[in-house]
Design a protein around this motif. Structure first.
Motif, short mmCIF file in Angstrom:
data_model
loop_
_atom_site.label_atom_id
_atom_site.label_comp_id
_atom_site.label_asym_id
_atom_site.label_seq_id
_atom_site.Cartn_x
_atom_site.Cartn_y
_atom_site.Cartn_z
N TYR A 60 0.20 11.29 -8.31
CA TYR A 60 0.66 11.80 -7.02
C TYR A 60 1.55 13.04 -7.19
N ILE A 61 1.95 13.34 -8.40
CA ILE A 61 2.83 14.48 -8.64
C ILE A 61 2.16 15.50 -9.55
N GLY A 73 9.31 15.37 -6.87
CA GLY A 73 9.76 14.19 -7.60
C GLY A 73 10.01 12.96 -6.75
N LYS A 74 9.86 13.09 -5.45
CA LYS A 74 10.17 11.94 -4.59
C LYS A 74 9.14 10.81 -4.70
N PHE A 75 7.90 11.14 -5.04
CA PHE A 75 6.85 10.12 -5.01
C PHE A 75 7.08 8.98 -6.00
N GLN A 139 -5.52 18.22 -8.32
CA GLN A 139 -5.64 16.81 -8.70
C GLN A 139 -4.68 15.95 -7.89
N ARG A 140 -3.43 16.41 -7.75
CA ARG A 140 -2.43 15.66 -7.01
C ARG A 140 -2.86 15.41 -5.57
N CYS A 141 -3.33 16.47 -4.92
CA CYS A 141 -3.74 16.36 -3.51
C CYS A 141 -4.93 15.42 -3.34
#
Length: 354
Positions: A60-61, A73-75, A139-141
């Motif tokens: 996710y990051i 960095g919140k994920f 990739q993250r998206c």
């Protein structure tokens, strides 16, 4: 049954004129109603656990330039907060598959997807999104979008599921905007509607502080998806789209008044629309500390909001999948905890209904 979705334009006019409608008795529906696949778009499942499903992926990051405004960095901090406080266990954590191009094509144009995935994005378009292109960003998206799809799939079968990301509601079919490159809510809705004549009706409840303009645009002519947005009127985007129902708030609104606005509309929307699934964007940027918010909600106010939405929807027998939406702060630990409020509320609701 009153078929609200047949003429959305007429219905919008009715809302604007504040036409009073007679509410019908709601018949609880089985989330398993209709044909649905037994498999999930998942890399890892927790089929043996009956506890609240949490959807998370380490991808996710991605890396961003130092001091970038988006708090990437919140994920992982969301998941860390939930595990540390023993709200959940690792046995509840599902991992999504990356969203396929086939899934993404249901919402986004072929040209945009090709350019986005290959990196052929102009500098102007990159500035509009707030991100410099990278393969890691792509990739993250795609994993984030896969997470929302998976949350919806699980919710349809189990009643409730929560991702630790998602809510990229500013992405349009042919371009990204405002830190949003793929519209995960729209992709999930298109996927979960199904292909048969008895398609699912979906209500998107967007309580991010910013209007979900991309989502509103995508579904403006779609009779089986209803978009409901409560947002700060003088905030981004400057040029708003027309949701099926927009509630524009003045700057500085606090907990009690905010919740009253949600309570004013959600119950009758559920009774009139009778959705088969709710996708809930639980953005925390209405918080008083948020860098991009302009409203004055507290942690307690966000918790009460989320608890109210989940209890109201689930009491009607309607499945709900949640995403975390927007939230902006330099204090990543505090922000991660704030984003975990929806999962804490969902855990309470799940335990009450188990």
């Amino acid at each position: 049954m009153f078929h609200l979705f047949c003429q959305k334009s007429i219905y919008r006019a009715a809302i604007k004129c504040k036409v009073v409608v007679q509410k019908e008795t709601f018949l609880k529906r089985n989330p398993m109603h209709g044909t649905w696949r037994r498999s999930f778009n998942a890399e890892h499942t927790c089929l043996e656990s009956r506890a609240l499903p949490i959807i998370h992926h380490v991808k996710y990051i991605c890396d961003l330039p130092e001091n970038h405004r988006f708090p990437m960095g919140k994920f992982p901090k969301v998941l860390e907060s939930l595990l540390r406080d023993q709200v959940i266990t690792d046995k509840q954590v599902w991992a999504p598959k990356i969203a396929s191009t086939e899934l993404l094509r249901r919402v986004h144009t072929e040209e945009y997807l090709s350019n986005f995935i290959s990196g052929e994005i102009s500098e102007k378009d990159q500035r509009r999104t707030g991100f410099q292109w990278s393969s890691g960003l792509v990739q993250r998206c795609r994993y984030e979008t896969g997470g929302t799809v998976l949350a919806g799939e699980i919710a349809v079968q189990r009643g409730l599921a929560c991702s630790t990301a998602g809510g990229t509601h500013h992405a349009f079919p042919s371009y990204g905007s405002g830190f949003c490159l793929l519209n995960d809510l729209a992709v999930a809705a298109k996927h979960l509607m199904g292909e048969s004549t008895s398609r699912r009706r979906i209500l998107i409840v967007d309580l991010d502080v910013h209007q979900g303009d991309g989502t509103a645009f995508i579904f403006k002519d779609e009779p089986d998806v209803f978009t409901f947005s409560v947002h700060c009127g003088k905030n981004f985007p400057v040029r708003k789209q027309q949701s099926d129902l927009d509630v524009s708030l003045e700057d500085g609104i606090e907990d009690k008044e905010y919740l009253s606005k949600v309570q004013e509309h959600l119950p009758w929307l559920l009774e009139r629309i009778r959705p088969d699934l709710v996708l809930y964007d639980s953005g925390v940027d209405p918080h008083w500390e948020d860098e991009l918010g302009r409203l004055r909600l507290t942690d307690e106010g966000l918790y009460r909001r989320d608890l109210y939405v989940l209890q109201t929807v689930i009491k009607k027998g309607i499945p709900v999948a949640t995403v975390i939406g927007g939230g902006y702060s330099r204090d990543i630990d505090r922000l991660g905890h704030r984003h975990s409020i929806i999962h804490r509320a969902a855990s309470k609701v799940s335990s009450q209904n188990s």
